[in-house]
Enzyme design. Structure first.
Site, PDB file in Angstrom:
ATOM      1  N   CYS A   6       0.885  -1.326  -0.014  1.00  7.97           N
ATOM      2  CA  CYS A   6       0.021  -0.018  -0.028  1.00  7.97           C
ATOM      3  C   CYS A   6       0.882   1.328   0.175  1.00  7.97           C
ATOM      4  O   CYS A   6       1.355   1.805   1.165  1.00  7.97           O
ATOM      5  CB  CYS A   6      -0.825  -0.069   1.251  1.00  7.97           C
ATOM      6  N   LEU A   7       1.187   1.673  -1.241  1.00  7.46           N
ATOM      7  CA  LEU A   7       1.818   3.165  -1.346  1.00  7.46           C
ATOM      8  C   LEU A   7       1.126   3.972  -2.173  1.00  7.46           C
ATOM      9  O   LEU A   7       0.841   5.280  -1.539  1.00  7.46           O
ATOM     10  CB  LEU A   7       3.203   2.692  -2.186  1.00  7.46           C
TER      11      LEU A   7
ATOM     12  N   SER B 149      -3.473  -4.010  -5.143  1.00  3.99           N
ATOM     13  CA  SER B 149      -3.620  -5.362  -5.621  1.00  3.99           C
ATOM     14  C   SER B 149      -3.869  -6.244  -4.543  1.00  3.99           C
ATOM     15  O   SER B 149      -3.373  -6.259  -3.432  1.00  3.99           O
ATOM     16  CB  SER B 149      -2.445  -5.886  -6.218  1.00  3.99           C
TER      17      SER B 149
ATOM     18  N   GLN C 187      -1.175  -9.058 -33.903  1.00  5.51           N
ATOM     19  CA  GLN C 187      -1.318  -8.698 -35.193  1.00  5.51           C
ATOM     20  C   GLN C 187      -1.323  -9.879 -36.167  1.00  5.51           C
ATOM     21  O   GLN C 187      -1.820  -9.959 -37.239  1.00  5.51           O
ATOM     22  CB  GLN C 187      -0.460  -7.449 -35.483  1.00  5.51           C
TER      23      GLN C 187
ATOM     24  N   GLU D 266       4.460  -0.259 -10.437  1.00 11.89           N
ATOM     25  CA  GLU D 266       5.977  -0.611  -9.794  1.00 11.89           C
ATOM     26  C   GLU D 266       6.652   0.707 -10.206  1.00 11.89           C
ATOM     27  O   GLU D 266       7.935   0.740 -10.427  1.00 11.89           O
ATOM     28  CB  GLU D 266       6.635  -1.840 -10.103  1.00 11.89           C
TER      29      GLU D 266
END
Length: 419
Positions: A162-163, A196, A374, A401
């Site tokens: 948790c940042l 997350s 593709q 990140e």
């Protein structure tokens, strides 16, 4: 580490039936082999090859058959991850005395690359969980390590980092979540965004402000689910990474024991950044797995798909595209592994190399996966085909990140300060 070795040498995971094209990559790899020029085992020790095979087997048998379902139904695959933990993948670079595997950063990269071929989203969460467990193992005291790490390494409990906050993403040092000391507790108030595992996990490693402005005013607290005042926002709807829930984490007068602080007051930002150095290698490794799988899928599609009376593999234009994809994959892998060794050895170039790896590899691997889609043409846009999921799942790797723009800032700062 002993668990990983033993399983590599003898135990084979149960086989699940593999369904439609979305999972056929693993049959293809086993049936036709991996082209030597992109073989991820080249240069590895015998031991590394052993646990790499364990990770590939787990990806093929326990993740790939469920990858599409986990994505579609947004399932957090707790039991599958606990099976991974039984192989030693819940605390890969955590010390063995608290239940970890005690492997190196390079070993960790090898494992995450292999697991990610089976499901990028689930592997990426496992990498974040590992980062949290490592932070507690590295910066916690013996009591904290013994309290939290064994359950995290076994994945009986899951962790979240948790940042990020609604108002502080790339500018992480400006975070506002506050922790006021009252007796033997901190009173935590504020919120975190894009977390997350948020709401489904048990342990929250929280960066919060215990002092003045800037990075030196930040500390790190470990908060347990069920703490009064801890709540969660709605589950976010995302383009990819759907096998892991993402929610806001909200703190309203949460009382957190001082004994749950990692390190000293004011050391939280340093702890967070050291965690992210490894996290950047981890997420780049997850990108490698997606790109490796996508190259094989593109190659196989070119061999069976016909247009204008001949196989796509006879088109020199597509041959050149495939060659470029393979070259980018191998170059990316080499950079990740160099950065992993530098971090393990504590070299002065480690931070820059981790940033370079994250920048280059997440950009190039997304390009590889996108090109593979593709080559598939219209089929690549169908959810019956795995390539579209690799594209969706690794797009976010260029953002989290530390965004790739921030990676450029870190690299440039290193170059200019050393001039």
């Amino acid at each position: 580490m002993a668990v990983v070795r033993a399983l590599a040498r003898g135990v084979r995971l149960g086989s699940n039936s593999i369904g439609r094209n979305r999972s056929l990559i693993f049959n293809s790899v086993q049936r036709r082999g991996i082209a030597a020029c992109i073989d991820p085992s080249i240069g590895l020790t015998d031991e590394q090859k052993e646990f790499q095979k364990v990770a590939f087997d787990f990806a093929a048998n326990e993740m790939a058959p469920h990858m599409a379902e986990w994505d579609l139904k947004e399932i957090f695959p707790v039991e599958a991850m606990r099976k991974a933990a039984q192989l030693g993948f819940g605390g890969i670079y955590v010390n063995p005395d608290v239940g970890g595997s005690g492997l190196s950063r390079l070993d960790t990269s090898i494992i995450f690359e292999a697991l990610s071929t089976g499901c990028v989203s689930t592997t990426a969460y496992i990498s974040i969980h590992n980062m949290c467990a490592w932070m507690i193992d590295t910066f916690g005291n013996n009591e904290q390590r013994e309290k939290f790490c064994p359950d995290l390494c076994s994945m009986q409990k899951f962790a979240s980092y948790c940042l990020t906050e609604p108002g502080s993403g790339s500018d992480a040092a400006s975070l506002l979540t506050s922790a006021k000391l009252q007796g033997d507790h901190y009173i935590l108030n504020g919120s975190k965004a894009f977390i997350s595992g948020g709401g489904d996990t048990d342990v929250y490693v929280v960066m919060c402000r215990t002092g003045g402005k800037g990075p030196k005013g930040i500390s790190c607290l470990v908060l347990e689910k069920g703490t009064p005042g801890l709540s969660f926002g709605k589950k976010e709807k995302k383009v990819g990474w759907n096998s892991q829930p993402t929610r806001a984490v909200i703190f309203e007068d949460c009382a957190v024991p001082v004994t749950n602080r990692l390190g000293a007051e004011g050391e939280g930002f340093t702890i967070a950044m050291k965690g992210l150095n490894g996290g950047r290698i981890n997420i780049a490794s997850c990108s490698l797995g997606a790109a490796h799988a996508s190259v094989i899928l593109a190659r196989d599609h070119m061999c069976v798909r016909k247009q204008f009376g001949e196989a796509l593999s006879n088109s020199q234009f597509l041959q050149f595209k495939l060659a470029e994809m393979a070259t980018k994959l191998v170059a990316s892998r080499l950079l990740v592994r160099q950065a992993a060794v530098a971090l393990q050895e504590g070299r002065p170039d480690a931070v820059s190399l981790c940033s370079m790896a994250k920048l280059f590899v997440t950009d190039e691997c997304f390009s590889i996966c996108n090109q593979a889609l593709q080559i598939h043409g219209g089929y690549g846009y169908l959810k019956d085909y795995a390539v579209q999921q690799y594209v969706r799942d690794i797009r976010v790797h260029q953002i989290l990140e530390g965004t790739n723009e921030v990676m450029r800032m870190i690299i440039a700062r290193s170059l200019l300060t050393e001039s």
